[in-house]
Design an enzyme around this catalytic site. Structure first.
Site, mmCIF file in Angstrom:
data_model
loop_
_atom_site.group_PDB
_atom_site.id
_atom_site.type_symbol
_atom_site.label_atom_id
_atom_site.label_comp_id
_atom_site.label_asym_id
_atom_site.label_seq_id
_atom_site.Cartn_x
_atom_site.Cartn_y
_atom_site.Cartn_z
ATOM 1 N N ASP A 8 37.146 -11.868 -18.962
ATOM 2 C CA ASP A 8 38.156 -12.359 -19.887
ATOM 3 C C ASP A 8 39.254 -13.004 -19.039
ATOM 4 O OD1 ASP A 8 39.722 -12.595 -22.315
ATOM 5 O OD2 ASP A 8 40.891 -10.904 -21.564
ATOM 6 N N ASP A 10 43.255 -13.802 -20.197
ATOM 7 C CA ASP A 10 44.576 -13.192 -20.375
ATOM 8 C C ASP A 10 44.500 -11.677 -20.263
ATOM 9 O OD1 ASP A 10 46.701 -15.269 -21.252
ATOM 10 O OD2 ASP A 10 44.942 -15.832 -22.431
#
Length: 219
Positions: A8, A10
């Site tokens: 991922d 953020d």
């Protein structure tokens, strides 16, 4: 042994949640929606912007929702330039990944403009085999589709991959795709991440528990 690591963006590759929270807290007040950190964690963190905006600002048109999302992310890029910091241990992990000749990908619900911006600031724009962006797909996280698309792009099966995720939205997506998922407790508690399906919880990429699953085991 896995053949690829999927990340991922953020809250996983870089610390960004305090920036996003601060912006949304200020901007949503203009629409009469007062949020605190708990609300942000439960309803915004990791989600595709239009999805939560439709839920909480249902009076807005689709055009207004998209404009609000675009404006907010443009402001994020404006103020985040000097605030982005990689998660501790990230570059050591990426060096190890490259030395082991493992494939890699970013899978994110952030807009393409944000993903490109963040990876360029961190000097990682050319590192990955692919960068999967939820808004460009039929379905974003928490649907498994983004991680399934990453598997297709890398030509690997779910049991040949490992995922790092920090949000329930992302963990539901990766676990739904059948991939072993490591939760990173940058935003949510160990308990929350475990309940979502993460098999191992770490604080950052320097966590020695990574060696128990064969990551950084020769360092």
């Amino acid at each position: 042994m896995f053949k690829a690591i999927l990340f991922d963006l953020d809250g996983t590759i870089a610390h960004t949640d305090t920036i996003h929270f601060s912006i949304w807290q200020s901007w949503l007040q203009k629409y009469g929606l007062n949020i605190d950190l708990s609300f942000y964690q439960q309803n915004i963190n990791g989600r595709h912007n239009p999805d939560f905006l439709r839920q909480w600002l249902s009076e807005l048109s689709e055009e207004e929702i998209q404009q609000l999302s675009n404006d907010k992310e443009a402001y994020f890029r404006e103020i985040a330039q000097d605030q982005l910091r990689p998660l501790t241990g990230l570059f050591t992990l990426l060096d190890w990944l490259r030395d082991c000749q493992l494939k890699s990908a970013v899978v994110t619900n952030a807009p393409r403009s944000n993903a490109d911006f963040m990876l360029k600031v961190l000097k990682l724009h050319d590192f990955w085999e692919t960068v999967i962006v939820g808004e460009e797909l039929p379905k974003a996280k928490p649907d498994p589709y983004p991680y399934q698309e990453a598997l297709r792009c890398l030509n690997i099966s779910p049991d040949e991959a490992l995922v790092f995720e920090d949000s329930p939205t992302g963990i539901y997506s990766s676990v739904g795709a059948g991939i072993f998922t490591v939760g990173i407790s940058t935003t949510h508690s160990d308990e929350v991440l475990s309940e979502c399906g993460a098999k191992l919880i770490i604080h950052d990429f320097s966590d020695p528990r990574l060696k128990t699953i064969g990551v950084l085991d020769n360092i």
